[in-house]
Every structure is written in structure tokens, then in C-alpha cells.
Scaffold this active site. Structure first.
Site, PDB file in Angstrom:
ATOM      1  CG  PHE A  14      -1.837   1.265   1.151  1.00  0.00           C
ATOM      2  CD1 PHE A  14      -2.969   1.267   0.347  1.00  0.00           C
ATOM      3  CD2 PHE A  14      -1.528   2.419   1.856  1.00  0.00           C
ATOM      4  CE1 PHE A  14      -3.776   2.391   0.258  1.00  0.00           C
ATOM      5  CE2 PHE A  14      -2.324   3.543   1.778  1.00  0.00           C
ATOM      6  CZ  PHE A  14      -3.465   3.534   0.966  1.00  0.00           C
ATOM      7  CG  ASP A  32       5.992   3.825   1.582  1.00  0.00           C
ATOM      8  OD1 ASP A  32       5.954   4.544   2.599  1.00  0.00           O
ATOM      9  OD2 ASP A  32       5.015   3.681   0.824  1.00  0.00           O
ATOM     10  CE  LYS A  81      -0.199   7.225   6.511  1.00  0.00           C
ATOM     11  NZ  LYS A  81      -1.332   8.040   6.045  1.00  0.00           N
TER      12      LYS A  81
END
Length: 401
Positions: free
Chosen positions: A141, A226, A255
Site C-alpha cells: 500500500f 516507504d 504522516k
């Protein structure tokens, strides 16, 4: 009709149905706690998918944001501002790298990493034009833009959004043999999550990440990590890659870098890699804006002490000791995770992960389901021991333990 019900109905009527949120409407929040519009309090064990690593309304971060709001909030990249140089330099130092490409959202950072890897492949590695390939893992994802869903294996993310962007090869996550076979002279990068978050907090087999690092070095391929969800303290280290002594060629961050206040993301790498860009080849009006830099600089300062990484490691060990006992009860089929992050697979006889999350909400705890059976836990790193223990007790209660 309650205030919550009225607001939920209005949102359902006027917002595109891209989410199916739990029926709770937050009004205020502090630390690890959220209060809804009716005054009910909930312990937040999701922390904005790790965007709230430092808790809701962290005082240090709010002060940094307020101070910057009184000075300048946006210049665009047409001009410099006085927080930009420090942000780039200090984030590069935190990562052990040299250069930073600042953007806004996580998926924008992934897209930027893809563009970077391709341009490096053509300008530095010498891959023939339009032939660059990037290897990714199944179950990944990395976001939901058209390019990124082109290499997703999630049918919900892909269906009816084609045609898809070419140039990607998908191999099983954790399979070094498949990875070795996938790398060719035209491979410019391997893009991986060191721990797959959305798939249910999937930790790869021991030795996988070092094996990928070795293969990419041998084949002159960039290793792109990531760390949007796994990085910046979540797993008990600054980066999840550190648990196996791996340093990638490129970090993709987001984030928690914005402290739950503003979206801040970045690609961080060497001068050789990010230096392939020339003015006009890539850009972002809001990327690296003064407000974002002010907040991110405070995040970097907080991480530099190691306090939050140590706290995630200590509380994570406490959480995993409790969770490890659940499979023996027959209510849970598996528990995975690292640091203050876990995926708990609920036994089918007890319902779905969504149903478990709904029952947790009824007990005053907020969590998120993932891929059917999994309940994902990612508490803020500032959560107290007592609150964490109470939240885990509620999970045990939902499971009937």
C-alpha cells in the site's frame, strides 16, 4: 436525532463515499484521547495511521505551528523562506542522507520517488529511454493515485480505474528468490514497505530486507524504503529498516513528519540520486512551505533525542506481551507487529475485523480493521502505560477473553 447522527447523515449526503468511517464524530482531542460531539471519550489506538505519533495537539508542535502562523505561512517554491534550509538540512541529517525533496502527502512522496528513480535510471544508470522498471511487492500500500494503484494487488483499489501505468513488476513480499529473478538490467529501483501496514502489519522474514539491500547493490538498483507509516519512531527505531541494519538509497516519509497538524512528506536520498533533477522538472507549490517546515523541524528535534523511539520500544514490548497470549485463547488466529504497532487477526467465529472495531468503539476505544479479519493497533507514542493496558483489556473483552 443526536448531534452525531445528524452530522454523519450530512456527511453521507454531501461527501463522496470513499470511506466508511466508524460512527464517531470527534470534537476535541488531547494526547491519546478523543472526545466526540456528545462528550463521550475514546482512547485512540489508531493515531491517524501513524500521523499522530506524538499524540493529538502535542504542545511542542502546537507552539511551533502558532509561532509560524504569526510570521509567514506560504511563499511557494518561487522564493525561499527562513525555515526551509534548516528543514532540508536537519531532515537529511536525521536520515543519514544528503538531500531532501519536500512535498505534501505520502502518495505524492511515493510518486516523486518513482519519478526520481526513473530519472536516475536514465541519466545515471544508462537504462534505455522508456524502459525503466521498478519492482514492488504484493500486498503493498503506497497510496491511491493512478500510477500507484497500477502496482497495487488490492482489487478494491484498482477496479474501474484503468488503464494503468506500465513499468512495474510485482513479486511476493518476503520472497528473496522472486526478487532476485525480477531484477534485470532495466530495473532502476525496488520499492518496499519495511513493514506492510495496510495489509495488516506484515513483518517480513528475518534477513529479507538485508537480502534485498545486497541484491540491489549487486545489480546497481536503488532500494527505496516507504517508511511513511513505519518510520519516525513507530517501531521503536527512527526507521523500521534499522531493526535489520539496513540503510536504503532513498526514504519516503510522511504522516508523523507533520505532527498531525499539517501534511508534510518528503523523499530523502543522496546528492547523486536527487541531484538528477533540474529546475522545472518537478515541483510543488505547498511542498516545504513555512508552516510545514516549522512543524517538521520540531518533529525532527523530538526524534533526535531518541526519547520517543525508546518509548515505542518499551511500550511496544508491553503491548506485544499482552497480545502474544491471545492466540492460545482461540479468539485470535495471529498477532504480528513491531514496536507500538500490531495487527491482530480475529477468529472468524467472532466476526470480522470491522465488527471487532465497532465493538471496541462501544467500549470507548478507537481502532481500525484491515483486510477483513485484522484489527490494526498503532497507539500514539505518548500513550500512558495505564491507558494502554486499559485499551488492551477492552480488546480482550471484545474477544470474550
Amino acid at each position: 436525532m443526536t448531534a452525531s447522527a445528524d452530522l454523519i447523515a450530512t456527511a453521507d449526503a454531501h461527501c463522496a463515499p470513499t470511506y466508511d468511517p466508524l460512527p464517531v464524530v470527534a470534537a476535541t482531542a488531547e494526547g491519546a484521547w478523543v472526545t466526540d460531539v456528545e462528550g463521550r471519550r475514546y482512547l485512540d489506538l489508531l493515531a491517524g495511521y501513524s500521523a499522530l505519533n506524538f499524540g493529538h495537539r502535542n504542545r511542542r508542535l502546537l507552539e511551533a505551528a502558532r509561532a509560524q502562523l504569526e510570521r509567514v505561512t506560504l511563499t511557494s517554491r518561487a522564493f525561499l523562506h527562513d525555515r526551509f534550509a534548516a528543514f532540508c538540512a536537519e531532515l537529511a541529517e536525521l536520515c543519514g542522507m544528503e538531500m531532501v525533496l519536500p512535498v505534501n502527502t505520502g502518495v505524492e512522496a511515493v510518486e516523486s520517488a518513482v519519478k526520481t528513480a526513473r530519472k536516475w535510471g536514465y541519466r545515471v544508470k544508462g537504462v534505455p529511454s522508456e524502459m525503466a522498471k521498478i519492482v514492488v511487492a504484493s500486498g503493498n500500500f503506497h497510496g491511491r493515485t493512478t500510477t500507484v494503484i497500477s502496482f497495487s494487488t488490492d482489487p478494491e483499489a484498482r477496479a474501474d480505474f484503468g488503464p494503468y501505468t506500465p513499468g512495474f513488476q510485482i513479486v511476493p513480499y518476503g520472497d528473496l528468490t522472486a526478487m532476485r529473478e525480477a531484477l534485470t538490467e532495466n530495473t532502476v529501483a525496488v520499492l518496499l514497505e519495511p513493514i506492510q501496514g495496510e495489509s495488516g502489519v506484515i513483518v517480513p522474514p528475518e534477513g529479507y530486507l538485508p537480502g534485498v539491500r545486497e541484491l540491489t547493490r549487486e545489480r546497481n538498483v536503488l532500494f527505496v524504503a516507504d517508511e511513511i507509516q513505519s518510520g519516525l519512531g513507530r517501531t521503536g527505531r527512527t526507521f523500521a529498516c534499522e531493526h535489520e541494519g539496513v540503510v536504503p538509497d532513498m526514504y519516503v516519509l510522511g504522516k508523523a513528519l507533520g505532527g498531525g497538524i499539517v501534511p508534510v512528506s518528503a523523499v530523502v536520498s543522496s546528492a547523486e540520486v536527487l541531484g538528477v533533477f533540474r529546475p522545472g522538472e518537478h515541483g510543488s507549490t505547498f511542498g516545504g512551505n513555512p508552516l510545514a517546515c516549522a512543524v517538521a523541524l520540531e518533529v525532527i528535534a523530538m526524534l533526535r533525542t531518541g526519547e520517543f523511539q525508546a518509548r515505542a520500544a518499551e511500550l511496544g514490548a508491553r503491548m506485544h506481551r499482552t497480545l502474544a497470549a491471545l492466540p492460545a485463547t482461540g479468539t485470535v488466529t495471529a498477532v504480528r507487529g513491531r514496536g507500538l504497532w500490531a495487527g491482530v487477526d480475529v477468529a472468524p467465529r467472532l466476526g470480522t475485523g470491522r465488527q471487532a472495531a465497532e465493538r471496541l468503539m462501544g467500549r470507548g476505544v478507537l481502532a481500525k480493521e484491515s483486510h477483513g479479519a485484522t484489527v490494526r493497533l498503532s497507539p500514539p507514542l505518548v500513550i500512558g502505560e495505564t491507558d494502554l493496558d486499559w485499551g488492551l483489556e477492552q480488546l480482550a473483552g471484545v474477544l470474550g477473553v
